[in-house]
Design a protein around this motif. Structure first.
Motif, PDB file in Angstrom:
ATOM      1  N   ALA A   1      79.601   0.557 -48.917  1.00 39.46           N
ATOM      2  CA  ALA A   1      78.202   0.724 -48.527  1.00 39.46           C
ATOM      3  C   ALA A   1      78.054   0.817 -47.017  1.00 39.46           C
ATOM      4  O   ALA A   1      77.329   1.665 -46.497  1.00 39.46           O
ATOM      5  CB  ALA A   1      77.375  -0.442 -49.067  1.00 39.46           C
ATOM      6  N   THR A   2      78.746  -0.044 -46.288  1.00 40.12           N
ATOM      7  CA  THR A   2      78.723  -0.021 -44.829  1.00 40.12           C
ATOM      8  C   THR A   2      80.118  -0.325 -44.321  1.00 40.12           C
ATOM      9  O   THR A   2      80.864  -1.074 -44.953  1.00 40.12           O
ATOM     10  CB  THR A   2      77.753  -1.077 -44.262  1.00 40.12           C
ATOM     11  N   PRO A   3      80.499   0.251 -43.168  1.00 41.68           N
ATOM     12  CA  PRO A   3      81.819  -0.064 -42.617  1.00 41.68           C
ATOM     13  C   PRO A   3      81.857  -1.503 -42.113  1.00 41.68           C
ATOM     14  O   PRO A   3      80.837  -2.020 -41.641  1.00 41.68           O
ATOM     15  CB  PRO A   3      81.969   0.930 -41.465  1.00 41.68           C
ATOM     16  N   PRO A   4      82.999  -2.177 -42.231  1.00 40.10           N
ATOM     17  CA  PRO A   4      83.106  -3.562 -41.760  1.00 40.10           C
ATOM     18  C   PRO A   4      83.231  -3.592 -40.239  1.00 40.10           C
ATOM     19  O   PRO A   4      84.324  -3.576 -39.691  1.00 40.10           O
ATOM     20  CB  PRO A   4      84.379  -4.057 -42.446  1.00 40.10           C
ATOM     21  N   ARG A   5      82.120  -3.641 -39.535  1.00 40.13           N
ATOM     22  CA  ARG A   5      82.127  -3.473 -38.080  1.00 40.13           C
ATOM     23  C   ARG A   5      82.857  -4.599 -37.350  1.00 40.13           C
ATOM     24  O   ARG A   5      83.190  -4.452 -36.172  1.00 40.13           O
ATOM     25  CB  ARG A   5      80.688  -3.346 -37.568  1.00 40.13           C
ATOM     26  N   HIS A   6      83.091  -5.726 -38.018  1.00 45.52           N
ATOM     27  CA  HIS A   6      83.827  -6.808 -37.361  1.00 45.52           C
ATOM     28  C   HIS A   6      85.335  -6.619 -37.477  1.00 45.52           C
ATOM     29  O   HIS A   6      86.089  -7.357 -36.858  1.00 45.52           O
ATOM     30  CB  HIS A   6      83.422  -8.159 -37.960  1.00 45.52           C
ATOM     31  N   GLN A   7      85.785  -5.637 -38.250  1.00 51.27           N
ATOM     32  CA  GLN A   7      87.207  -5.366 -38.390  1.00 51.27           C
ATOM     33  C   GLN A   7      87.669  -4.450 -37.257  1.00 51.27           C
ATOM     34  O   GLN A   7      86.921  -3.593 -36.785  1.00 51.27           O
ATOM     35  CB  GLN A   7      87.496  -4.725 -39.745  1.00 51.27           C
ATOM     36  N   PHE A   8      88.928  -4.607 -36.862  1.00 50.67           N
ATOM     37  CA  PHE A   8      89.421  -3.948 -35.656  1.00 50.67           C
ATOM     38  C   PHE A   8      89.186  -2.439 -35.604  1.00 50.67           C
ATOM     39  O   PHE A   8      88.597  -1.947 -34.633  1.00 50.67           O
ATOM     40  CB  PHE A   8      90.914  -4.242 -35.469  1.00 50.67           C
ATOM     41  N   PRO A   9      89.590  -1.643 -36.591  1.00 49.63           N
ATOM     42  CA  PRO A   9      89.416  -0.187 -36.434  1.00 49.63           C
ATOM     43  C   PRO A   9      87.968   0.215 -36.217  1.00 49.63           C
ATOM     44  O   PRO A   9      87.669   1.051 -35.352  1.00 49.63           O
ATOM     45  CB  PRO A   9      89.967   0.389 -37.747  1.00 49.63           C
ATOM     46  N   HIS A  10      87.058  -0.401 -36.954  1.00 55.09           N
ATOM     47  CA  HIS A  10      85.668   0.036 -36.907  1.00 55.09           C
ATOM     48  C   HIS A  10      84.947  -0.484 -35.674  1.00 55.09           C
ATOM     49  O   HIS A  10      84.102   0.203 -35.105  1.00 55.09           O
ATOM     50  CB  HIS A  10      84.991  -0.375 -38.211  1.00 55.09           C
ATOM     51  N   ALA A  11      85.316  -1.670 -35.221  1.00 55.99           N
ATOM     52  CA  ALA A  11      84.788  -2.144 -33.948  1.00 55.99           C
ATOM     53  C   ALA A  11      85.284  -1.241 -32.815  1.00 55.99           C
ATOM     54  O   ALA A  11      84.542  -0.927 -31.878  1.00 55.99           O
ATOM     55  CB  ALA A  11      85.213  -3.590 -33.715  1.00 55.99           C
ATOM     56  N   LEU A  12      86.527  -0.808 -32.910  1.00 50.35           N
ATOM     57  CA  LEU A  12      87.088   0.079 -31.897  1.00 50.35           C
ATOM     58  C   LEU A  12      86.387   1.435 -31.897  1.00 50.35           C
ATOM     59  O   LEU A  12      86.035   1.972 -30.833  1.00 50.35           O
ATOM     60  CB  LEU A  12      88.592   0.267 -32.153  1.00 50.35           C
ATOM     61  N   PHE A  13      86.155   2.013 -33.086  1.00 48.88           N
ATOM     62  CA  PHE A  13      85.460   3.308 -33.155  1.00 48.88           C
ATOM     63  C   PHE A  13      84.058   3.193 -32.554  1.00 48.88           C
ATOM     64  O   PHE A  13      83.596   4.090 -31.849  1.00 48.88           O
ATOM     65  CB  PHE A  13      85.354   3.795 -34.601  1.00 48.88           C
ATOM     66  N   THR A  14      83.380   2.090 -32.847  1.00 57.68           N
ATOM     67  CA  THR A  14      82.029   1.905 -32.317  1.00 57.68           C
ATOM     68  C   THR A  14      82.044   1.882 -30.796  1.00 57.68           C
ATOM     69  O   THR A  14      81.190   2.485 -30.137  1.00 57.68           O
ATOM     70  CB  THR A  14      81.415   0.599 -32.856  1.00 57.68           C
ATOM     71  N   VAL A  15      83.022   1.200 -30.210  1.00 57.90           N
ATOM     72  CA  VAL A  15      83.150   1.158 -28.753  1.00 57.90           C
ATOM     73  C   VAL A  15      83.425   2.551 -28.200  1.00 57.90           C
ATOM     74  O   VAL A  15      82.799   2.986 -27.221  1.00 57.90           O
ATOM     75  CB  VAL A  15      84.266   0.178 -28.341  1.00 57.90           C
TER      76      VAL A  15
ATOM     77  N   ARG B   1      91.914  12.391 -42.598  1.00 56.71           N
ATOM     78  CA  ARG B   1      90.639  12.512 -43.320  1.00 56.71           C
ATOM     79  C   ARG B   1      89.903  11.178 -43.333  1.00 56.71           C
ATOM     80  O   ARG B   1      88.685  11.120 -43.129  1.00 56.71           O
ATOM     81  CB  ARG B   1      90.890  13.004 -44.755  1.00 56.71           C
ATOM     82  N   ALA B   2      90.648  10.098 -43.575  1.00 51.57           N
ATOM     83  CA  ALA B   2      90.021   8.773 -43.562  1.00 51.57           C
ATOM     84  C   ALA B   2      89.502   8.441 -42.169  1.00 51.57           C
ATOM     85  O   ALA B   2      88.431   7.842 -42.020  1.00 51.57           O
ATOM     86  CB  ALA B   2      91.027   7.720 -44.029  1.00 51.57           C
ATOM     87  N   LEU B   3      90.242   8.838 -41.148  1.00 50.52           N
ATOM     88  CA  LEU B   3      89.806   8.604 -39.768  1.00 50.52           C
ATOM     89  C   LEU B   3      88.490   9.312 -39.488  1.00 50.52           C
ATOM     90  O   LEU B   3      87.533   8.698 -38.985  1.00 50.52           O
ATOM     91  CB  LEU B   3      90.885   9.096 -38.795  1.00 50.52           C
ATOM     92  N   ALA B   4      88.402  10.591 -39.816  1.00 52.59           N
ATOM     93  CA  ALA B   4      87.178  11.358 -39.550  1.00 52.59           C
ATOM     94  C   ALA B   4      85.990  10.746 -40.293  1.00 52.59           C
ATOM     95  O   ALA B   4      84.890  10.613 -39.741  1.00 52.59           O
ATOM     96  CB  ALA B   4      87.374  12.815 -39.955  1.00 52.59           C
ATOM     97  N   HIS B   5      86.212  10.347 -41.552  1.00 54.98           N
ATOM     98  CA  HIS B   5      85.130   9.766 -42.346  1.00 54.98           C
ATOM     99  C   HIS B   5      84.656   8.450 -41.734  1.00 54.98           C
ATOM    100  O   HIS B   5      83.448   8.187 -41.635  1.00 54.98           O
ATOM    101  CB  HIS B   5      85.611   9.540 -43.773  1.00 54.98           C
ATOM    102  N   ASN B   6      85.594   7.607 -41.322  1.00 51.87           N
ATOM    103  CA  ASN B   6      85.233   6.307 -40.782  1.00 51.87           C
ATOM    104  C   ASN B   6      84.560   6.415 -39.422  1.00 51.87           C
ATOM    105  O   ASN B   6      83.627   5.665 -39.126  1.00 51.87           O
ATOM    106  CB  ASN B   6      86.469   5.406 -40.705  1.00 51.87           C
ATOM    107  N   VAL B   7      85.021   7.342 -38.595  1.00 54.51           N
ATOM    108  CA  VAL B   7      84.387   7.529 -37.289  1.00 54.51           C
ATOM    109  C   VAL B   7      82.921   7.910 -37.465  1.00 54.51           C
ATOM    110  O   VAL B   7      82.030   7.386 -36.775  1.00 54.51           O
ATOM    111  CB  VAL B   7      85.146   8.595 -36.469  1.00 54.51           C
ATOM    112  N   ARG B   8      82.637   8.810 -38.392  1.00 52.58           N
ATOM    113  CA  ARG B   8      81.264   9.266 -38.614  1.00 52.58           C
ATOM    114  C   ARG B   8      80.344   8.099 -38.986  1.00 52.58           C
ATOM    115  O   ARG B   8      79.155   8.103 -38.656  1.00 52.58           O
ATOM    116  CB  ARG B   8      81.222  10.310 -39.731  1.00 52.58           C
TER     117      ARG B   8
END
Length: 327
Positions: A170-184, A313-320
């Motif tokens: 439903a939502t990316p886990p923003r507290h997890q390393f990859p997704h916190a990094l993408f957000t930055v 593909r997973a990278l592009a999806h998660n970055v978006r």
């Protein structure tokens, strides 16, 4: 008469991995979720317990009933916070919590899938907060693995790499390393990430881990003697470089009409203000190009190894999904 379905005890069912793993296990098993606060959807039964208390906080009768009614344990519960107030909490939850789960498995005489981490195999250097936190986390996972060697039941230890959020999450886990990094990175501050482009990190699609752990659980329940032991579940040769992450973020920023004003990576040897926060965690999460790929045992139970195309593909999806300007 329909044969009874095996029952799997799942810990960490509301966490990043457990929330994706529960529905996959429920396809062929009844799932008893050991919960602390939140209750997951899709479990056959939920039982409130506490990994930090001896006996899991269960009275003798309930613990005996639980042990008699399960066929396997999948232990995902743990502490993954970047910087807990007390680093000893890693050992309390990740190591001592595992010891208590293994004691239950011994009482129930059932096999265990123990979700560990690739961090257990590495020792982070440095004396800053991020380094101390990551080192304490890795040591707690390593101790949990050592405790598993003394369990009287078959134990399969899964060392997983970093993980992309599941495609259907439903939502990316923003507290997890990859997704916190993408957000930055998507804040597009030029040179905001002091990491060399050719340094790499291993991030695996969540679906791959779920498929592997589900197959591994079934193999243990079926008595497969090759299932216990150490399993590396990583991207292996499909690892990503910092340049891959930068490219995915820049392409999405262009698509979103928010082009970056310059490169997102910076030479870490260039004098700059003290590196801290996510930038420092990122430095610790990337390895130099001469460091060998992490081992990957996916082909032991899955049809094929994950490919670089799968990971991109997973990278592009998660970055978006990590755009900091999104609602």
């Amino acid at each position: 008469m329909t044969p009874a379905r095996p029952t799997v005890l799942l810990t960490g069912s509301t966490g990043v991995i457990g929330a994706s793993l529960l529905p996959a296990l429920a396809v062929h098993h009844d799932v008893t979720a050991l919960v602390h606060r939140r209750r997951p959807e899709g479990a056959t039964t939920c039982l409130q317990a506490d990994l930090t208390v001896d006996g899991l906080g269960l009275d003798t009768g309930r613990r005996r009933e639980l042990a008699a009614g399960i066929d396997a344990v999948v232990h995902c519960g743990g502490l993954t916070d970047f910087a807990p107030r007390d680093h000893a909490a890693f050992d309390t939850v990740n190591a001592e919590g595992t010891r208590r789960i293994l004691e239950l498995a011994d009482d129930a005489r059932v096999p265990v899938v123990l979700l560990s981490s690739a961090s257990a195999a590495f020792e982070v250097t440095g004396d800053d907060l991020a380094a101390r936190s990551m080192r304490a986390y890795g040591r707690s996972k390593r101790r949990a693995e050592e405790l598993a060697t003394h369990c009287g039941q078959p134990v399969a230890v899964v060392r997983t790499a970093l993980l992309f959020a599941a495609l259907r999450a439903a939502t990316p886990p923003r507290h997890q390393f990859p997704h916190a990094l993408f957000t930055v990175m998507l804040r597009a501050r030029p040179g905001g990430l002091p990491v060399r482009p050719d340094h790499w990190t291993d991030i695996l699609p969540m679906e791959t881990l779920v498929d592997y752990v589900t197959a591994l659980t079934g193999a243990l329940i079926d008595g497969d003697t090759t299932a216990p032991g150490l399993h590396w579940v990583t991207a292996g040769p499909a690892r990503l470089t910092a340049a891959d992450l930068e490219r995915a973020c820049i392409e999405f920023l262009d698509e979103a009409g928010r082009p970056a004003r310059g490169p997102l990576l910076a030479d870490p040897t260039t004098p700059q203000p003290r590196t801290r926060g996510m930038a420092r965690v990122a430095q610790l999460g990337f390895l130099p190009p001469d460091q060998p790929d992490m081992p990957s045992h996916l082909s032991r139970l899955l049809p094929s190894q994950v490919t670089r195309a799968d990971v991109l593909r997973a990278l592009a999806h998660n970055v978006r999904r990590c755009a900091p300007w999104a609602p």
